[in-house]
Design a protein around this motif. Structure first.
Motif, mmCIF file in Angstrom:
data_model
loop_
_atom_site.group_PDB
_atom_site.id
_atom_site.type_symbol
_atom_site.label_atom_id
_atom_site.label_comp_id
_atom_site.label_asym_id
_atom_site.label_seq_id
_atom_site.Cartn_x
_atom_site.Cartn_y
_atom_site.Cartn_z
ATOM 1 N N ALA A 1 19.086 5.185 21.790
ATOM 2 C CA ALA A 1 19.596 5.552 20.468
ATOM 3 C C ALA A 1 18.522 6.181 19.590
ATOM 4 C CB ALA A 1 20.177 4.315 19.784
ATOM 5 N N GLY A 2 17.274 5.772 19.787
ATOM 6 C CA GLY A 2 16.191 6.308 18.956
ATOM 7 C C GLY A 2 15.341 7.342 19.651
ATOM 8 N N TRP A 3 15.880 7.956 20.705
ATOM 9 C CA TRP A 3 15.069 8.871 21.505
ATOM 10 C C TRP A 3 14.549 10.066 20.723
ATOM 11 C CZ3 TRP A 3 12.771 7.733 25.793
ATOM 12 C CH2 TRP A 3 12.148 8.751 26.513
ATOM 13 N N ARG A 4 15.295 10.550 19.781
ATOM 14 C CA ARG A 4 14.839 11.703 18.981
ATOM 15 C C ARG A 4 13.543 11.370 18.247
ATOM 16 N NH1 ARG A 4 20.782 12.916 16.300
ATOM 17 N NH2 ARG A 4 21.802 13.669 18.211
ATOM 18 N N SER A 5 13.447 10.163 17.752
ATOM 19 C CA SER A 5 12.219 9.755 17.057
ATOM 20 C C SER A 5 11.072 9.557 18.045
ATOM 21 C CB SER A 5 12.462 8.451 16.291
ATOM 22 O OG SER A 5 13.456 8.633 15.294
ATOM 23 N N ILE A 6 11.380 9.040 19.216
ATOM 24 C CA ILE A 6 10.347 8.835 20.230
ATOM 25 C C ILE A 6 9.738 10.162 20.650
ATOM 26 C CG2 ILE A 6 9.956 8.097 22.633
ATOM 27 C CD1 ILE A 6 12.044 5.899 22.109
ATOM 28 N N GLU A 7 10.555 11.190 20.761
ATOM 29 C CA GLU A 7 10.061 12.505 21.163
ATOM 30 C C GLU A 7 9.106 13.110 20.141
ATOM 31 O OE1 GLU A 7 13.329 14.590 24.035
ATOM 32 O OE2 GLU A 7 13.841 14.504 21.900
ATOM 33 N N GLN A 8 9.138 12.613 18.909
ATOM 34 C CA GLN A 8 8.257 13.131 17.860
ATOM 35 C C GLN A 8 6.883 12.460 17.864
ATOM 36 O OE1 GLN A 8 9.403 15.798 16.153
ATOM 37 N NE2 GLN A 8 11.221 15.516 17.456
ATOM 38 N N LEU A 9 6.723 11.417 18.653
ATOM 39 C CA LEU A 9 5.436 10.727 18.706
ATOM 40 C C LEU A 9 4.387 11.621 19.369
ATOM 41 C CD1 LEU A 9 6.591 7.159 19.836
ATOM 42 C CD2 LEU A 9 5.925 7.881 17.527
ATOM 43 N N PRO A 10 3.118 11.481 19.004
ATOM 44 C CA PRO A 10 2.061 12.270 19.638
ATOM 45 C C PRO A 10 2.044 12.059 21.152
ATOM 46 C CG PRO A 10 1.230 11.145 17.691
ATOM 47 C CD PRO A 10 2.601 10.601 17.934
ATOM 48 N N GLN A 11 1.774 13.129 21.870
ATOM 49 C CA GLN A 11 1.801 13.069 23.328
ATOM 50 C C GLN A 11 0.822 12.031 23.871
ATOM 51 O OE1 GLN A 11 0.724 16.718 25.286
ATOM 52 N NE2 GLN A 11 1.529 16.066 27.260
ATOM 53 N N LEU A 12 -0.387 11.998 23.311
ATOM 54 C CA LEU A 12 -1.386 11.047 23.788
ATOM 55 C C LEU A 12 -0.906 9.614 23.620
ATOM 56 C CD1 LEU A 12 -4.170 10.387 24.904
ATOM 57 C CD2 LEU A 12 -5.086 10.569 22.561
ATOM 58 N N LEU A 13 -0.279 9.333 22.478
ATOM 59 C CA LEU A 13 0.224 7.989 22.230
ATOM 60 C C LEU A 13 1.276 7.610 23.262
ATOM 61 C CD1 LEU A 13 0.498 5.412 20.567
ATOM 62 C CD2 LEU A 13 2.074 6.643 19.044
ATOM 63 N N ARG A 14 2.136 8.548 23.604
ATOM 64 C CA ARG A 14 3.185 8.261 24.578
ATOM 65 C C ARG A 14 2.609 8.036 25.975
ATOM 66 N NH1 ARG A 14 7.840 12.479 24.423
ATOM 67 N NH2 ARG A 14 8.856 10.864 25.673
ATOM 68 N N VAL A 15 1.585 8.776 26.310
ATOM 69 C CA VAL A 15 0.941 8.556 27.608
ATOM 70 C C VAL A 15 0.300 7.173 27.656
ATOM 71 C CG1 VAL A 15 -0.913 9.327 29.134
ATOM 72 C CG2 VAL A 15 0.558 11.020 28.018
ATOM 73 N N ILE A 16 -0.353 6.789 26.556
ATOM 74 C CA ILE A 16 -0.940 5.451 26.474
ATOM 75 C C ILE A 16 0.145 4.383 26.592
ATOM 76 C CG2 ILE A 16 -2.144 3.843 24.952
ATOM 77 C CD1 ILE A 16 -3.689 6.259 23.846
ATOM 78 N N MET A 17 1.298 4.628 25.956
ATOM 79 C CA MET A 17 2.412 3.699 26.047
ATOM 80 C C MET A 17 2.884 3.550 27.497
ATOM 81 S SD MET A 17 4.608 4.916 22.705
ATOM 82 C CE MET A 17 6.080 4.025 23.205
ATOM 83 N N ALA A 18 2.951 4.665 28.202
ATOM 84 C CA ALA A 18 3.421 4.634 29.583
ATOM 85 C C ALA A 18 2.501 3.807 30.469
ATOM 86 C CB ALA A 18 3.557 6.051 30.125
ATOM 87 N N TRP A 19 1.195 4.075 30.391
ATOM 88 C CA TRP A 19 0.239 3.330 31.197
ATOM 89 C C TRP A 19 0.180 1.863 30.774
ATOM 90 C CZ3 TRP A 19 -1.599 4.469 35.720
ATOM 91 C CH2 TRP A 19 -1.731 5.803 36.111
ATOM 92 N N GLY A 20 0.262 1.635 29.466
ATOM 93 C CA GLY A 20 0.277 0.255 28.976
ATOM 94 C C GLY A 20 1.512 -0.492 29.445
ATOM 95 N N GLY A 21 2.655 0.202 29.433
ATOM 96 C CA GLY A 21 3.892 -0.412 29.894
ATOM 97 C C GLY A 21 3.835 -0.782 31.359
ATOM 98 N N LEU A 22 3.330 0.130 32.176
ATOM 99 C CA LEU A 22 3.202 -0.156 33.604
ATOM 100 C C LEU A 22 2.253 -1.329 33.832
ATOM 101 C CD1 LEU A 22 3.798 0.557 36.542
ATOM 102 C CD2 LEU A 22 1.921 2.221 36.442
ATOM 103 N N SER A 23 1.151 -1.360 33.083
ATOM 104 C CA SER A 23 0.194 -2.465 33.212
ATOM 105 C C SER A 23 0.839 -3.793 32.830
ATOM 106 C CB SER A 23 -1.026 -2.203 32.328
ATOM 107 O OG SER A 23 -1.682 -1.004 32.707
ATOM 108 N N ALA A 24 1.654 -3.787 31.767
ATOM 109 C CA ALA A 24 2.317 -5.017 31.336
ATOM 110 C C ALA A 24 3.285 -5.515 32.404
ATOM 111 C CB ALA A 24 3.052 -4.772 30.026
ATOM 112 N N ILE A 25 4.042 -4.599 33.009
ATOM 113 C CA ILE A 25 4.990 -4.985 34.062
ATOM 114 C C ILE A 25 4.257 -5.616 35.241
ATOM 115 C CG2 ILE A 25 6.612 -4.099 35.778
ATOM 116 C CD1 ILE A 25 7.361 -1.922 33.704
#
Length: 316
Positions: A232-256
């Motif tokens: 539902a909030g994907w439009r806002s997520i797409e506006q986040l800085p690219q670097l932040l999103r990459v950090i989120m991805a790696w952080g998410g995988l690490s958390a899993i």
């Protein structure tokens, strides 16, 4: 079984995301979760918390189903409820019922220590999509190491998802009909309220009635709502800085992965510990398409092997 092809019976959302860069990476995330669940149930060392792969699947399903429904609502102004439920029935129930019948017949010979009467009732409840409530009411210990577990136990998570498929489109339809102009904001508000109520209940009940917290839809729907909020909030997520999103991805995988390695059957679960796989999955989904296509993250998740395994977590 093809529709429920991993150890916890959780039906992976059958919707293919045909547009956008999500599908290959999500298939890879499915593969990680499938392998972790199978690993944990096989009793192999190293991933005692592999059962948390189910939590990851809940987030994936909440994301994909909500994305599908919102796209349909925006394109047509409504949700074809009958069409949606018909597709779910066609994809899920034939394979599920075939598995339940096979389980019933085989278990009568292979599980002599389990009451035939209980077995038949477990199968009936699973066929009616409410087995999770039966196991919660019976205070079944999912992590029991002694005694005979129900052969239908792993249908609990499939039943949670089927209940989600039943009620979530109804709620979206009601919001769309009553508040057409501001429906996306109201959908997000509804999801936030559901998330807060469900997680609060899970956190409290885990300490008092752990089986109820583990099996009940009410204490698990915050994980589905996590994925739904992402959609539902994907439009806002797409506006986040690219670097932040990459950090989120790696952080998410690490958390899993950390949760799968660190959590074990002695933990009070789900409760607060379930935040690790659920929010990790959300962060990974939110960020992986911002990573470079040739990078390690997306190449790894999109590899041919991961796609093969992820595809077989649910036969389309």
């Amino acid at each position: 079984m093809t529709a429920v092809a991993y150890a916890d019976g959780c039906a992976i959302d059958p919707v293919r995301v045909r547009q956008g860069a999500f599908q290959p990476e999500i298939q890879g995330l499915r593969a990680i979760s499938v392998l972790a669940v199978i690993w944990a149930h096989a009793g192999l060392p190293g991933l005692p918390g592999g059962f948390t792969g189910v939590d990851v699947f809940f987030v994936i399903s909440g994301f994909l189903i909500t994305r599908l429904l919102l796209k349909e609502m925006e394109a047509t102004g409504r949700i074809d409820l009958l069409g949606f439920w018909t597709r779910r029935v066609r994809r899920l129930l034939p394979n599920a019922y075939a598995t339940l019948i096979g389980t019933l017949l085989l278990a009568l010979f292979l599980f002599p220590g389990y009451s035939p009467g209980h077995l038949v009732r477990d199968v009936i409840f699973a066929a009616l999509e409410i087995a999770n409530f039966r196991f919660a009411a019976r205070a079944v210990d999912y992590f029991q190491s002694e005694g005979a577990a129900s052969p239908a136990l792993h249908f609990w998570s499939l039943n949670v998802e089927e209940q989600f498929y039943l009620f979530w489109p109804l709620l979206l339809t009601g919001i769309g009909l009553l508040w057409r102009e501001h429906r996306r904001r109201l959908i997000i508000l509804a999801l936030v309220l559901i998330w807060c109520a469900s997680f609060s209940a899970s956190a409290v009940i885990t300490f008092t009635e752990q089986p109820i917290a583990y099996f009940s839809t009410g204490t698990r729907c915050w994980q589905l709502a996590t994925g739904a909020l992402l959609a539902a909030g994907w439009r806002s997520i797409e506006q986040l800085p690219q670097l932040l999103r990459v950090i989120m991805a790696w952080g998410g995988l690490s958390a899993i992965l950390f949760g799968m390695a660190a959590i074990d059957d002695r933990a009070l679960y789900p409760g607060f510990l379930a935040l690790l796989p659920a929010l990790g999955a959300a962060a990974l989904i939110a960020g992986f398409d911002a990573a470079k296509p040739e990078g390690l993250l997306r190449q790894g998740l999109s590899s041919r092997l991961m796609q093969w395994i992820g595809e077989r977590s649910y036969r389309f």
